[in-house]
Structures are given as C-alpha cells and as structure tokens.
Write a protein that holds these residues in place. Structure first.
Motif, PDB file in Angstrom:
ATOM      1  N   ARG A  37       0.834  -1.216   0.000  1.00 47.60           N
ATOM      2  CA  ARG A  37       0.000   0.000   0.000  1.00 47.60           C
ATOM      3  C   ARG A  37       0.862   1.258   0.000  1.00 47.60           C
ATOM      4  N   THR A  40       2.336   1.563  -3.489  1.00 46.41           N
ATOM      5  CA  THR A  40       1.294   1.996  -4.426  1.00 46.41           C
ATOM      6  C   THR A  40       1.055   3.497  -4.305  1.00 46.41           C
ATOM      7  N   ALA A  41       0.959   3.993  -3.082  1.00 45.52           N
ATOM      8  CA  ALA A  41       0.743   5.428  -2.881  1.00 45.52           C
ATOM      9  C   ALA A  41       1.904   6.241  -3.454  1.00 45.52           C
ATOM     10  N   GLU A  44       1.673   5.990  -7.343  1.00 40.91           N
ATOM     11  CA  GLU A  44       0.564   6.793  -7.856  1.00 40.91           C
ATOM     12  C   GLU A  44       0.913   8.278  -7.820  1.00 40.91           C
ATOM     13  N   ASP A  45       1.585   8.714  -6.758  1.00 47.75           N
ATOM     14  CA  ASP A  45       2.010  10.109  -6.660  1.00 47.75           C
ATOM     15  C   ASP A  45       3.062  10.421  -7.728  1.00 47.75           C
ATOM     16  N   TYR A  47       3.423   9.066 -10.639  1.00 45.42           N
ATOM     17  CA  TYR A  47       2.854   9.061 -11.986  1.00 45.42           C
ATOM     18  C   TYR A  47       1.534   9.834 -12.089  1.00 45.42           C
ATOM     19  N   LYS A  48       1.229  10.670 -11.109  1.00 48.86           N
ATOM     20  CA  LYS A  48      -0.054  11.384 -11.123  1.00 48.86           C
ATOM     21  C   LYS A  48      -0.215  12.300 -12.328  1.00 48.86           C
ATOM     22  N   ASP A  51      -2.043  10.839 -15.767  1.00 49.06           N
ATOM     23  CA  ASP A  51      -3.394  10.311 -15.635  1.00 49.06           C
ATOM     24  C   ASP A  51      -3.952  10.001 -17.021  1.00 49.06           C
ATOM     25  N   GLU A  69      -1.783  -0.895 -14.266  1.00 52.98           N
ATOM     26  CA  GLU A  69      -2.393  -0.762 -12.944  1.00 52.98           C
ATOM     27  C   GLU A  69      -1.984  -1.910 -12.023  1.00 52.98           C
ATOM     28  N   ILE A  72       1.477  -1.169 -10.772  1.00 52.39           N
ATOM     29  CA  ILE A  72       1.485  -0.121  -9.744  1.00 52.39           C
ATOM     30  C   ILE A  72       1.003  -0.668  -8.403  1.00 52.39           C
ATOM     31  N   HIS A  73       0.036  -1.567  -8.411  1.00 51.24           N
ATOM     32  CA  HIS A  73      -0.601  -2.027  -7.179  1.00 51.24           C
ATOM     33  C   HIS A  73      -0.011  -3.299  -6.586  1.00 51.24           C
TER      34      HIS A  73
END
Length: 145
Positions: A37, A40-41, A44-45, A47-48, A51, A69, A72-73
């Motif tokens: 987690r 992932t956070a 995601e930050d 590669y924000k 989008d 995805e 990333i997760h």
C-alpha cells in the motif's frame, strides 16, 4: 527488507510456539500488504501527471492499462528457490489467508513459480536467471549484501 522508503530494514518473523504458524504467516502477509500500500501510494504520486482517460482507449490499450495498474498495485515478493521450498512450507497457511484475493497461480510440478493477488506478486528468482546460479553467485553478481 525492501526498497520502499520506511521499509528498507530487514524484518524478522519469529515462530513463538509450535502452534503459531498461522499467526506468523498472517503477520507476514499483513506486513507485505502494508509495504504494498505504501509503494502503491508512492507510485501513484510519482505518476499522477500521467493520468489516463480510460474511455478513449480501444480494447488492446485497455489490456495494457490493466497491466500497468497491476504493476502499480502489486508488490513483488522475491524469493530465491522459494517456489520449491518457502511457498511449499507456507502454502498450508498462505492460501487460506490470501483466499479470494488470488488472481492466478503459475505452478510447475510442486513448484509455485508465481502467485498473484491484487496487492502482492510472489516470484522465484530461480525461474528468471540462468541455470546453475546459486544465491551466493546471484548476490555477488548484483552487488547485494
């Protein structure tokens, strides 16, 4: 240990009693999920700014987005010869804990090459390097300690 900030120090899980195997594996999976987690956070930050408007993509592109995805997760959980040993030792407790979260398993005879969930991907390095390598040779080749 991992390369995720905040989780770079080794973590040791100790079996306190002969009946504590399930609890030990539960703690192990919970710890890995926490790292996943966090990773992932961070990703995601990172590669924000990239989008993607998923409605614009055709089917083949949607598969690519799904793979991205998943990447990333899912936290890669790497073992060395874990397919033949570690996973077989843990499987009695691991699979019931992962339950419905398992997306797929790649198994060769009694070896678990890959176990994939939404947040974790267990991989054995032995299937991704040249035959005849040992853990010692592998760590020396990549400068690991």
């Amino acid at each position: 240990c991992s390369n995720v900030p905040g989780y770079t120090e080794p973590m040791c899980f100790v079996l306190e009693s002969a009946s504590g195997q399930k609890q030990l594996v539960e703690e192990f999976v919970k710890y890995l999920t926490t790292i996943s987690r966090t990773a992932t956070a961070l990703l995601e930050d990172l590669y924000k700014d990239y989008d993607i408007d998923k409605k614009l993509f055709v089917y083949a592109d949607k598969q690519l987005i799904k793979r991205w995805e998943d990447h990333i997760h899912q936290l890669p959980v790497i073992s060395f010869n874990g397919a033949k040993y570690d996973i077989n030792v843990l499987r009695q407790y691991l699979f019931p804990i992962l339950k419905d979260d398992v997306n797929f398993v790649v198994k060769k005879n009694n070896s678990y090459m890959t176990i994939s969930t939404d947040t974790l991907k267990f991989l054995d390095m032995m299937f991704f390097i040249a035959p005849g390598n040992s853990l010692d040779k592998f760590t020396k080749a990549y400068g690991a300690k």
